[in-house]
Every structure is written in structure tokens, then in C-alpha cells.
Motif scaffolding. Sequence first.
Motif, PDB file in Angstrom:
ATOM      1  N   PHE A   1     -10.248  -3.713   5.167  1.00  0.00           N
ATOM      2  CA  PHE A   1     -11.375  -2.955   4.631  1.00  0.00           C
ATOM      3  C   PHE A   1     -11.135  -1.450   4.542  1.00  0.00           C
ATOM      4  O   PHE A   1     -12.031  -0.697   4.190  1.00  0.00           O
ATOM      5  CB  PHE A   1     -12.660  -3.226   5.446  1.00  0.00           C
ATOM      6  N   ALA A   2      -9.914  -0.999   4.832  1.00  0.00           N
ATOM      7  CA  ALA A   2      -9.585   0.415   4.586  1.00  0.00           C
ATOM      8  C   ALA A   2      -9.405   0.636   3.088  1.00  0.00           C
ATOM      9  O   ALA A   2      -9.089  -0.287   2.328  1.00  0.00           O
ATOM     10  CB  ALA A   2      -8.304   0.792   5.314  1.00  0.00           C
ATOM     11  N   GLU A   3      -9.627   1.866   2.649  1.00  0.00           N
ATOM     12  CA  GLU A   3      -9.396   2.192   1.250  1.00  0.00           C
ATOM     13  C   GLU A   3      -7.903   2.041   0.925  1.00  0.00           C
ATOM     14  O   GLU A   3      -7.041   2.258   1.772  1.00  0.00           O
ATOM     15  CB  GLU A   3      -9.844   3.624   0.960  1.00  0.00           C
ATOM     16  N   GLU A   4      -7.622   1.692  -0.310  1.00  0.00           N
ATOM     17  CA  GLU A   4      -6.241   1.414  -0.706  1.00  0.00           C
ATOM     18  C   GLU A   4      -5.321   2.596  -0.434  1.00  0.00           C
ATOM     19  O   GLU A   4      -4.198   2.431   0.059  1.00  0.00           O
ATOM     20  CB  GLU A   4      -6.188   1.033  -2.178  1.00  0.00           C
ATOM     21  N   SER A   5      -5.790   3.803  -0.752  1.00  0.00           N
ATOM     22  CA  SER A   5      -4.943   4.974  -0.546  1.00  0.00           C
ATOM     23  C   SER A   5      -4.618   5.166   0.926  1.00  0.00           C
ATOM     24  O   SER A   5      -3.506   5.593   1.281  1.00  0.00           O
ATOM     25  CB  SER A   5      -5.625   6.226  -1.099  1.00  0.00           C
ATOM     26  N   GLN A   6      -5.581   4.849   1.797  1.00  0.00           N
ATOM     27  CA  GLN A   6      -5.360   5.001   3.230  1.00  0.00           C
ATOM     28  C   GLN A   6      -4.429   3.910   3.767  1.00  0.00           C
ATOM     29  O   GLN A   6      -3.618   4.162   4.657  1.00  0.00           O
ATOM     30  CB  GLN A   6      -6.690   5.010   3.967  1.00  0.00           C
ATOM     31  N   ARG A   7      -4.545   2.707   3.229  1.00  0.00           N
ATOM     32  CA  ARG A   7      -3.599   1.651   3.613  1.00  0.00           C
ATOM     33  C   ARG A   7      -2.178   2.059   3.245  1.00  0.00           C
ATOM     34  O   ARG A   7      -1.238   1.878   4.035  1.00  0.00           O
ATOM     35  CB  ARG A   7      -3.954   0.329   2.924  1.00  0.00           C
ATOM     36  N   PHE A   8      -2.030   2.598   2.044  1.00  0.00           N
ATOM     37  CA  PHE A   8      -0.707   3.015   1.589  1.00  0.00           C
ATOM     38  C   PHE A   8      -0.152   4.110   2.496  1.00  0.00           C
ATOM     39  O   PHE A   8       1.010   4.054   2.915  1.00  0.00           O
ATOM     40  CB  PHE A   8      -0.784   3.516   0.148  1.00  0.00           C
ATOM     41  N   SER A   9      -0.969   5.116   2.798  1.00  0.00           N
ATOM     42  CA  SER A   9      -0.513   6.216   3.642  1.00  0.00           C
ATOM     43  C   SER A   9      -0.174   5.738   5.046  1.00  0.00           C
ATOM     44  O   SER A   9       0.826   6.161   5.635  1.00  0.00           O
ATOM     45  CB  SER A   9      -1.577   7.313   3.700  1.00  0.00           C
ATOM     46  N   THR A  10      -1.017   4.858   5.587  1.00  0.00           N
ATOM     47  CA  THR A  10      -0.770   4.332   6.930  1.00  0.00           C
ATOM     48  C   THR A  10       0.574   3.627   6.991  1.00  0.00           C
ATOM     49  O   THR A  10       1.384   3.866   7.902  1.00  0.00           O
ATOM     50  CB  THR A  10      -1.884   3.363   7.345  1.00  0.00           C
TER      51      THR A  10
END
Length: 257
Positions: free
Chosen positions: A215-224
Motif C-alpha cells: 500500500f505504499a505509493e509506487e514512487s516510494q516503493r521504487f525508492s525504498t
Amino acid sequence: MTVDLIAVVPRNSRGRGVQRYYDAQSECAFFVSEPSGQPELWHRYLDGARDVYRRFGVEQALEYDAVADGASTSLFFAALNADGDMVAGTRIQGPYTDARQAHALVEWAGRAGADDLRRMIADRIPYGVIEAKGAWVARDAAHRAELGAAISRTVLHGARLLGARYGLATVASFTVPRHEACGAMPAERIPAVPYPDERYRTVPLWWDTRGYSAFAEESQRFSTQAEQDALGLTAVRPLDARCGAGRAAESRRGHGR
């Protein structure tokens, strides 16, 4: 602009035990270390935190004298810009072996929700629980929103680096959407408390290193993932979300229980 990750390390630092990665959104290099491994960066982190907390009139919440020796801090994260200025940071406690070690219980002591919060922490202890404290972003820093998101992601990184599944932090209620975008979930049934004073409504949040990506935003998943790759952390198997929105919603509710 790409930061030279070596150039911004203090020349008189001991230079051991430090890991690093670059966040393109905030244009900052993040350094990760034990306080004893990078003593100059540690004291710069503390000074920056004290300045920000003092400006907001909540310096007592930092507990500077109690944490300055670094003994209660397992890791800290420090963000440096291209000029080598420290502009954000946070520190990590744990993994805990007993729920009573969590600072969050001090904040809820004698208040509604304290027993439920203690049980939540105790239930997660076998899987590993760390707690993020002392987070700050310089008021005059460029890309403050991006830095705020990057600091939120450090809770996931700190948990992974310390072998824990769960990250815990208590935050001002108005910052919750920022952390939710990075995969955090408010703890259910835990009322907000006026901490460190009546101006604030503080709530506990959970990060699940296996469940955040549902449920994280896609951009945040990518950065993580990019940052964890840079830290040499292997990908973890996420919780099963193959059943679509219903399963994701179920995971979302369970994440904060």
C-alpha cells in the motif's frame, strides 16, 4: 546533481562501519552508522536535531542528555547535501527484547491505549521491533518534502539492517499522510496523545518490512528498493497480495493491529 559520497565524509572521521546511499529526489547522500563509528557525524546529527526541536519549542522531547553518548542508539541516518551540510537525520533503537524498552510506552503512560500499544509491541517482539526517534529536517533545507519522505523510508532500512521485521515511530498526526505514502500504518485503536505538549497530537505508526509494499505509493516503493539495493539488502518476500484490493485491504488493517 550527484553527490560525491566520499567527499562529504568528515576528514577526521574514523571512517569505519559506515554505509551510504544517494536519494535523487532530495539530492542528498545518506550515511548510516553506529554513533561510535562516525562520531563527528553523530554529533552533527545531534546538534541539528537540537536546533530543529528547539525552534519548535519541543527540545525536551529529544532527551539530548540521555541519548548524546550514543549508547541507546543502534544506528543513525544522516543526510548531507552537495555542500556537505547536514540537513536531516534520525536514529534507531532496538531491536527490542521486551516491550517495556519502547519509548512509545513512556509517551502513552497512564493514558488511553497504553495497554493495547504494549500488547502490539509485545506481539511483534519475536519478529523483531526497532523504534525510530529524533527525526528532523532542517527548516531551510531544499527539497524538504522529499527529505521528509526519505527520512520515513529510513525506518524500513533500519529495521532491515538490524534484522527486524517491524519499525515503530510516534509522529505528529499532521505528518501521517507522508508516512502512509511510504508504507506506514497508524496503530489501530490507539488514541492520539498530547505529546510532547498540548500543541501536538501524537500517534504511533508501524512499518512492516514485508507488508509495506502492498500500500505504499509506487514512487516510494521504487525508492525504498533502490536504497536497500545500495545498502546491500536482498529483496524480502512480500505478503501475498495476489487476491487484489480485498487482500490488500486486509493486510492494511492487520498491519496496524
